[in-house]
Motif scaffolding. Structure first.
Motif, PDB file in Angstrom:
ATOM      1  N   LEU A  91       0.798  -1.230   0.000  1.00 64.05           N
ATOM      2  CA  LEU A  91       0.000   0.000   0.000  1.00 64.05           C
ATOM      3  C   LEU A  91       0.830   1.280   0.000  1.00 64.05           C
ATOM      4  CD1 LEU A  91      -2.922  -0.843   2.438  1.00 64.05           C
ATOM      5  CD2 LEU A  91      -3.060  -0.386  -0.015  1.00 64.05           C
ATOM      6  N   ASP A  92       2.053   1.231   0.508  1.00 65.30           N
ATOM      7  CA  ASP A  92       2.856   2.452   0.652  1.00 65.30           C
ATOM      8  C   ASP A  92       3.742   2.764  -0.549  1.00 65.30           C
ATOM      9  OD1 ASP A  92       1.775   2.906   3.161  1.00 65.30           O
ATOM     10  OD2 ASP A  92       3.317   1.722   4.162  1.00 65.30           O
ATOM     11  N   SER A  93       3.597   2.018  -1.611  1.00 67.73           N
ATOM     12  CA  SER A  93       4.440   2.216  -2.784  1.00 67.73           C
ATOM     13  C   SER A  93       3.935   3.363  -3.655  1.00 67.73           C
ATOM     14  CB  SER A  93       4.461   0.931  -3.610  1.00 67.73           C
ATOM     15  OG  SER A  93       5.011   1.172  -4.880  1.00 67.73           O
ATOM     16  N   PRO A  94       4.840   4.139  -4.240  1.00 70.49           N
ATOM     17  CA  PRO A  94       4.422   5.179  -5.187  1.00 70.49           C
ATOM     18  C   PRO A  94       3.628   4.605  -6.370  1.00 70.49           C
ATOM     19  CG  PRO A  94       6.688   5.535  -4.538  1.00 70.49           C
ATOM     20  CD  PRO A  94       6.285   4.205  -3.963  1.00 70.49           C
ATOM     21  N   ALA A  95       3.996   3.408  -6.802  1.00 71.92           N
ATOM     22  CA  ALA A  95       3.263   2.782  -7.916  1.00 71.92           C
ATOM     23  C   ALA A  95       1.815   2.501  -7.514  1.00 71.92           C
ATOM     24  CB  ALA A  95       3.957   1.492  -8.343  1.00 71.92           C
ATOM     25  N   THR A  96       1.612   2.088  -6.280  1.00 70.16           N
ATOM     26  CA  THR A  96       0.263   1.819  -5.789  1.00 70.16           C
ATOM     27  C   THR A  96      -0.519   3.119  -5.663  1.00 70.16           C
ATOM     28  OG1 THR A  96       1.094  -0.106  -4.602  1.00 70.16           O
ATOM     29  CG2 THR A  96      -1.082   0.701  -3.968  1.00 70.16           C
ATOM     30  N   TYR A  97       0.121   4.170  -5.147  1.00 70.50           N
ATOM     31  CA  TYR A  97      -0.542   5.473  -5.057  1.00 70.50           C
ATOM     32  C   TYR A  97      -0.951   5.976  -6.441  1.00 70.50           C
ATOM     33  CZ  TYR A  97       0.646   6.105  -0.124  1.00 70.50           C
ATOM     34  OH  TYR A  97       0.729   5.973   1.231  1.00 70.50           O
ATOM     35  N   GLN A  98      -0.069   5.800  -7.403  1.00 69.60           N
ATOM     36  CA  GLN A  98      -0.361   6.239  -8.772  1.00 69.60           C
ATOM     37  C   GLN A  98      -1.551   5.454  -9.337  1.00 69.60           C
ATOM     38  OE1 GLN A  98       2.944   5.797 -11.464  1.00 69.60           O
ATOM     39  NE2 GLN A  98       2.038   7.159 -12.974  1.00 69.60           N
ATOM     40  N   SER A  99      -1.583   4.151  -9.090  1.00 69.59           N
ATOM     41  CA  SER A  99      -2.706   3.336  -9.555  1.00 69.59           C
ATOM     42  C   SER A  99      -4.009   3.742  -8.871  1.00 69.59           C
ATOM     43  CB  SER A  99      -2.443   1.847  -9.290  1.00 69.59           C
ATOM     44  OG  SER A  99      -1.394   1.384 -10.079  1.00 69.59           O
ATOM     45  N   LYS A 100      -3.934   4.058  -7.595  1.00 74.61           N
ATOM     46  CA  LYS A 100      -5.120   4.483  -6.852  1.00 74.61           C
ATOM     47  C   LYS A 100      -5.635   5.818  -7.390  1.00 74.61           C
ATOM     48  CE  LYS A 100      -8.176   4.398  -3.514  1.00 74.61           C
ATOM     49  NZ  LYS A 100      -9.349   3.567  -3.595  1.00 74.61           N
ATOM     50  N   PHE A 101      -4.724   6.726  -7.707  1.00 71.64           N
ATOM     51  CA  PHE A 101      -5.108   8.014  -8.277  1.00 71.64           C
ATOM     52  C   PHE A 101      -5.812   7.811  -9.623  1.00 71.64           C
ATOM     53  CE2 PHE A 101      -4.120  11.762 -10.914  1.00 71.64           C
ATOM     54  CZ  PHE A 101      -4.759  12.733 -10.158  1.00 71.64           C
ATOM     55  N   ALA A 102      -5.257   6.935 -10.466  1.00 75.01           N
ATOM     56  CA  ALA A 102      -5.875   6.642 -11.766  1.00 75.01           C
ATOM     57  C   ALA A 102      -7.244   5.990 -11.575  1.00 75.01           C
ATOM     58  CB  ALA A 102      -4.963   5.739 -12.591  1.00 75.01           C
ATOM     59  N   LEU A 103      -7.356   5.109 -10.588  1.00 73.54           N
ATOM     60  CA  LEU A 103      -8.637   4.476 -10.292  1.00 73.54           C
ATOM     61  C   LEU A 103      -9.661   5.517  -9.856  1.00 73.54           C
ATOM     62  CD1 LEU A 103     -10.587   2.136  -9.762  1.00 73.54           C
ATOM     63  CD2 LEU A 103      -9.432   1.797  -7.553  1.00 73.54           C
ATOM     64  N   ASN A 104      -9.275   6.418  -8.970  1.00 75.23           N
ATOM     65  CA  ASN A 104     -10.203   7.453  -8.508  1.00 75.23           C
ATOM     66  C   ASN A 104     -10.694   8.335  -9.656  1.00 75.23           C
ATOM     67  OD1 ASN A 104     -10.228   6.592  -5.854  1.00 75.23           O
ATOM     68  ND2 ASN A 104      -8.581   7.968  -5.237  1.00 75.23           N
ATOM     69  N   ARG A 105      -9.800   8.645 -10.581  1.00 73.84           N
ATOM     70  CA  ARG A 105     -10.192   9.419 -11.772  1.00 73.84           C
ATOM     71  C   ARG A 105     -11.201   8.640 -12.608  1.00 73.84           C
ATOM     72  NH1 ARG A 105      -4.710  10.898 -13.414  1.00 73.84           N
ATOM     73  NH2 ARG A 105      -5.002   9.165 -14.803  1.00 73.84           N
ATOM     74  N   ALA A 106     -10.923   7.345 -12.812  1.00 70.67           N
ATOM     75  CA  ALA A 106     -11.824   6.500 -13.603  1.00 70.67           C
ATOM     76  C   ALA A 106     -13.184   6.358 -12.921  1.00 70.67           C
ATOM     77  CB  ALA A 106     -11.191   5.124 -13.835  1.00 70.67           C
ATOM     78  N   ILE A 107     -13.181   6.243 -11.588  1.00 71.25           N
ATOM     79  CA  ILE A 107     -14.440   6.150 -10.844  1.00 71.25           C
ATOM     80  C   ILE A 107     -15.249   7.428 -11.019  1.00 71.25           C
ATOM     81  CG2 ILE A 107     -15.427   6.108  -8.519  1.00 71.25           C
ATOM     82  CD1 ILE A 107     -13.184   4.112  -7.754  1.00 71.25           C
ATOM     83  N   SER A 108     -14.608   8.571 -10.881  1.00 72.58           N
ATOM     84  CA  SER A 108     -15.305   9.858 -11.043  1.00 72.58           C
ATOM     85  C   SER A 108     -15.928   9.972 -12.434  1.00 72.58           C
ATOM     86  CB  SER A 108     -14.354  11.023 -10.806  1.00 72.58           C
ATOM     87  OG  SER A 108     -13.954  11.065  -9.468  1.00 72.58           O
ATOM     88  N   GLU A 109     -15.169   9.572 -13.438  1.00 68.15           N
ATOM     89  CA  GLU A 109     -15.668   9.625 -14.814  1.00 68.15           C
ATOM     90  C   GLU A 109     -16.860   8.677 -14.991  1.00 68.15           C
ATOM     91  OE1 GLU A 109     -14.083   8.333 -19.195  1.00 68.15           O
ATOM     92  OE2 GLU A 109     -12.649   9.269 -17.841  1.00 68.15           O
ATOM     93  N   PHE A 110     -16.733   7.460 -14.470  1.00 64.78           N
ATOM     94  CA  PHE A 110     -17.819   6.487 -14.558  1.00 64.78           C
ATOM     95  C   PHE A 110     -19.081   7.021 -13.885  1.00 64.78           C
ATOM     96  CE2 PHE A 110     -20.246   3.174 -12.398  1.00 64.78           C
ATOM     97  CZ  PHE A 110     -20.641   2.394 -13.470  1.00 64.78           C
TER      98      PHE A 110
END
Length: 101
Positions: free
Chosen positions: A71-90
């Motif tokens: 959970l503390d990885s920058p790659a995971t944070y980046q994926s979570k940010f992309a997911l949140n954007r996709a959720i908002s769009e959906f």
């Protein structure tokens, strides 16, 4: 293994649809992680269908990053940010709440 086809139609949202939506998404994600295919039909406007596909793929990428890096990885944070954007769009394009936040 035979599985009943999942039919998602964003143009025909009713109480039954809303009750089943979270279960359908969960089933689709499990199949994606298991490498299985399931019979699936998604209908709606082009924007609705594309945003649904994008949020499913973003959800999968986030879970993979979480599993691989923690959970503390920058790659995971980046994926979570992309997911949140996709959720908002959906949510904006379908007027539905994404079942997993």
């Amino acid at each position: 293994m035979f599985m009943e086809e999942i039919n998602i139609n964003f143009k025909q949202i009713n109480e039954g649809f809303l009750r089943m939506f979270g279960t359908w998404v969960q089933t689709i994600l499990k199949a994606m992680f298991g490498g299985n295919s399931i019979p699936l039909t998604v209908r709606g406007t082009r924007n609705q269908v594309e945003s649904f596909s994008k949020v499913l793929n973003s959800e999968k990428k986030y879970m993979e990053a979480w599993h691989q890096y923690g959970l503390d990885s920058p790659a995971t944070y980046q994926s979570k940010f992309a997911l949140n954007r996709a959720i908002s769009e959906f949510e904006r394009k379908t007027t539905l709440k994404w079942p997993f936040h």
